[in-house]
Design a protein around this motif. Structure first.
Motif, PDB file in Angstrom:
ATOM      1  N   ALA A 116      -0.321 -22.476 -23.883  1.00 34.97           N
ATOM      2  CA  ALA A 116       0.439 -21.146 -24.140  1.00 34.97           C
ATOM      3  C   ALA A 116       0.906 -20.952 -25.664  1.00 34.97           C
ATOM      4  O   ALA A 116       0.744 -19.893 -26.098  1.00 34.97           O
ATOM      5  N   ASP A 117       1.336 -21.929 -26.168  1.00 39.95           N
ATOM      6  CA  ASP A 117       1.858 -21.865 -27.573  1.00 39.95           C
ATOM      7  C   ASP A 117       0.748 -21.632 -28.473  1.00 39.95           C
ATOM      8  O   ASP A 117       0.563 -20.799 -29.434  1.00 39.95           O
ATOM      9  N   ALA A 118      -0.643 -21.956 -28.160  1.00 40.07           N
ATOM     10  CA  ALA A 118      -1.642 -21.725 -28.889  1.00 40.07           C
ATOM     11  C   ALA A 118      -2.229 -20.492 -28.853  1.00 40.07           C
ATOM     12  O   ALA A 118      -2.795 -19.901 -29.821  1.00 40.07           O
ATOM     13  N   VAL A 119      -2.059 -19.895 -27.546  1.00 40.63           N
ATOM     14  CA  VAL A 119      -2.610 -18.664 -27.559  1.00 40.63           C
ATOM     15  C   VAL A 119      -1.515 -17.805 -28.128  1.00 40.63           C
ATOM     16  O   VAL A 119      -2.023 -16.707 -28.769  1.00 40.63           O
ATOM     17  N   ILE A 120      -0.399 -17.852 -28.060  1.00 46.04           N
ATOM     18  CA  ILE A 120       0.618 -16.972 -28.679  1.00 46.04           C
ATOM     19  C   ILE A 120       0.060 -16.976 -30.315  1.00 46.04           C
ATOM     20  O   ILE A 120       0.332 -15.911 -30.916  1.00 46.04           O
ATOM     21  N   ALA A 121       0.188 -18.293 -30.786  1.00 47.13           N
ATOM     22  CA  ALA A 121      -0.267 -18.377 -32.338  1.00 47.13           C
ATOM     23  C   ALA A 121      -1.408 -17.773 -32.766  1.00 47.13           C
ATOM     24  O   ALA A 121      -1.626 -17.116 -33.806  1.00 47.13           O
ATOM     25  N   LEU A 122      -2.487 -17.524 -31.648  1.00 47.22           N
ATOM     26  CA  LEU A 122      -3.674 -17.276 -32.058  1.00 47.22           C
ATOM     27  C   LEU A 122      -3.534 -15.552 -31.914  1.00 47.22           C
ATOM     28  O   LEU A 122      -4.263 -14.924 -32.922  1.00 47.22           O
ATOM     29  N   VAL A 123      -3.278 -15.042 -31.074  1.00 47.60           N
ATOM     30  CA  VAL A 123      -3.399 -13.771 -30.774  1.00 47.60           C
ATOM     31  C   VAL A 123      -2.183 -12.592 -31.426  1.00 47.60           C
ATOM     32  O   VAL A 123      -2.705 -11.744 -31.740  1.00 47.60           O
ATOM     33  N   THR A 124      -1.105 -13.380 -31.816  1.00 48.85           N
ATOM     34  CA  THR A 124      -0.154 -12.575 -32.176  1.00 48.85           C
ATOM     35  C   THR A 124      -0.460 -11.870 -33.644  1.00 48.85           C
ATOM     36  O   THR A 124      -0.007 -10.723 -33.886  1.00 48.85           O
ATOM     37  N   ALA A 133     -14.582  -8.298 -35.053  1.00 44.34           N
ATOM     38  CA  ALA A 133     -14.430  -9.629 -35.346  1.00 44.34           C
ATOM     39  C   ALA A 133     -13.421 -10.320 -34.718  1.00 44.34           C
ATOM     40  O   ALA A 133     -13.651 -11.507 -34.313  1.00 44.34           O
ATOM     41  N   ASN A 134     -12.244  -9.999 -34.395  1.00 42.84           N
ATOM     42  CA  ASN A 134     -11.325 -10.679 -33.831  1.00 42.84           C
ATOM     43  C   ASN A 134     -11.388 -10.654 -32.111  1.00 42.84           C
ATOM     44  O   ASN A 134     -10.623 -10.940 -31.427  1.00 42.84           O
ATOM     45  N   LYS A 135     -12.601  -9.894 -31.705  1.00 44.73           N
ATOM     46  CA  LYS A 135     -12.768  -9.922 -30.188  1.00 44.73           C
ATOM     47  C   LYS A 135     -12.902 -11.313 -29.810  1.00 44.73           C
ATOM     48  O   LYS A 135     -12.609 -11.737 -28.585  1.00 44.73           O
ATOM     49  N   THR A 136     -13.702 -12.339 -30.523  1.00 43.60           N
ATOM     50  CA  THR A 136     -14.017 -13.607 -30.078  1.00 43.60           C
ATOM     51  C   THR A 136     -12.554 -14.462 -30.054  1.00 43.60           C
ATOM     52  O   THR A 136     -12.660 -15.466 -29.147  1.00 43.60           O
ATOM     53  N   THR A 137     -11.659 -13.973 -30.805  1.00 40.92           N
ATOM     54  CA  THR A 137     -10.207 -14.622 -30.782  1.00 40.92           C
ATOM     55  C   THR A 137      -9.515 -14.485 -29.348  1.00 40.92           C
ATOM     56  O   THR A 137      -9.044 -15.127 -28.964  1.00 40.92           O
ATOM     57  N   LEU A 138      -9.868 -13.088 -29.197  1.00 42.14           N
ATOM     58  CA  LEU A 138      -9.121 -12.726 -27.647  1.00 42.14           C
ATOM     59  C   LEU A 138      -9.907 -13.522 -26.708  1.00 42.14           C
ATOM     60  O   LEU A 138      -9.186 -13.924 -25.715  1.00 42.14           O
ATOM     61  N   MET A 139     -11.137 -13.599 -26.568  1.00 40.89           N
ATOM     62  CA  MET A 139     -11.963 -14.381 -25.746  1.00 40.89           C
ATOM     63  C   MET A 139     -11.425 -15.850 -25.738  1.00 40.89           C
ATOM     64  O   MET A 139     -11.303 -16.360 -24.633  1.00 40.89           O
ATOM     65  N   THR A 140     -11.282 -16.381 -26.842  1.00 42.34           N
ATOM     66  CA  THR A 140     -10.824 -17.846 -26.753  1.00 42.34           C
ATOM     67  C   THR A 140      -9.446 -17.895 -26.224  1.00 42.34           C
ATOM     68  O   THR A 140      -9.211 -18.848 -25.734  1.00 42.34           O
ATOM     69  N   ALA A 141      -8.539 -17.062 -26.512  1.00 39.05           N
ATOM     70  CA  ALA A 141      -7.086 -17.029 -25.929  1.00 39.05           C
ATOM     71  C   ALA A 141      -7.327 -16.822 -24.568  1.00 39.05           C
ATOM     72  O   ALA A 141      -6.610 -17.716 -23.700  1.00 39.05           O
ATOM     73  N   LYS A 142      -8.203 -16.224 -23.919  1.00 38.36           N
ATOM     74  CA  LYS A 142      -8.355 -16.044 -22.471  1.00 38.36           C
ATOM     75  C   LYS A 142      -8.606 -17.315 -21.888  1.00 38.36           C
ATOM     76  O   LYS A 142      -8.195 -17.703 -20.932  1.00 38.36           O
ATOM     77  N   GLN A 143      -9.723 -17.918 -22.652  1.00 41.30           N
ATOM     78  CA  GLN A 143     -10.081 -19.435 -22.158  1.00 41.30           C
ATOM     79  C   GLN A 143      -8.915 -20.196 -22.284  1.00 41.30           C
ATOM     80  O   GLN A 143      -8.666 -21.047 -21.297  1.00 41.30           O
ATOM     81  N   ASN A 144      -8.191 -20.318 -23.191  1.00 43.31           N
ATOM     82  CA  ASN A 144      -7.222 -21.239 -23.316  1.00 43.31           C
ATOM     83  C   ASN A 144      -5.928 -20.981 -22.195  1.00 43.31           C
ATOM     84  O   ASN A 144      -5.316 -21.874 -21.715  1.00 43.31           O
ATOM     85  N   LEU A 145      -6.095 -19.645 -21.820  1.00 46.48           N
ATOM     86  CA  LEU A 145      -4.929 -19.324 -20.695  1.00 46.48           C
ATOM     87  C   LEU A 145      -5.409 -19.753 -19.548  1.00 46.48           C
ATOM     88  O   LEU A 145      -4.619 -20.397 -18.824  1.00 46.48           O
TER      89      LEU A 145
END
Length: 189
Positions: A116-124, A133-145
């Motif tokens: 959860a902390d990693a997702v918040i740091a990644l997406v905020t 370009a940041n679409k891949t970051t959103l996908m990574t965040a979803k996977q982390n969730l």
């Protein structure tokens, strides 16, 4: 329900986008030639990706906050279970399997919090001008969730096993069943 830091960051980003879109609206209204008008209207979609970034970003941050809240509740449950296990150990019970399950449960809860902390740091910090370009970051965040929620699911299964074993110990050692009600109270928040 998102953290105050994330809420503040998103509010700032949204206000900046509102100001930018307001300026663009004025510019579009004052455009005098068709080519400039087309360029400006295309920038609404190309540069201001509110629909593509902010909505998923807010959903992801909300899910991360829910994950943290659930992990906090699981931590409280783990603390209660630890107390019950210690009581059973004091009563002479063999609690080594319970301690192993509790340790695994705590590890899973810790992993969920980390995700959860990693997702918040990644997406905020994502901004619309970084899209796509940041679409891949959103996908990574979803996977982390997903990993975080899976860890919580595993922790919940461990808690159920611990509770079932504690109930068995309570019933087995007390024919009157006076401890079974206290073991049942573990499940109450």
């Amino acid at each position: 329900k998102i953290t105050e830091t994330a809420k503040s960051t998103l509010t700032s980003l949204i206000q900046a986008e509102i100001a930018s879109l307001t300026e663009l609206k004025t510019k579009i209204q004052n455009d005098t030639d068709l080519a400039t008008l087309r360029t400006d209207t295309k920038s609404v979609v190309a540069s201001h990706r509110i629909f593509a970034l902010f909505l998923p970003q807010v959903r992801i941050l909300t899910a991360a906050d829910a994950l943290k809240n659930a992990a906090d509740k699981m931590t409280q449950l783990a603390n209660k279970l630890e107390t019950r296990i210690a009581s059973s150990q004091s009563a002479g019970e063999d609690v080594s399997s319970l301690q192993a399950l509790l340790s695994t449960m705590k590890t899973n809860v810790s992993d969920a919090l980390s995700q959860a902390d990693a997702v918040i740091a990644l997406v905020t910090p994502l901004t619309p001008d970084g899209y796509p370009a940041n679409k891949t970051t959103l996908m990574t965040a979803k996977q982390n969730l997903q990993k975080g929620f899976q860890s919580l699911k595993s922790a919940s299964q461990n808690a159920r096993q611990i509770i079932a074993k504690l109930l068995t110990m309570s019933v087995g050692n007390n024919s009157a069943g006076e401890n079974s009600s206290s073991a049942s109270s573990i499940m109450k928040p």
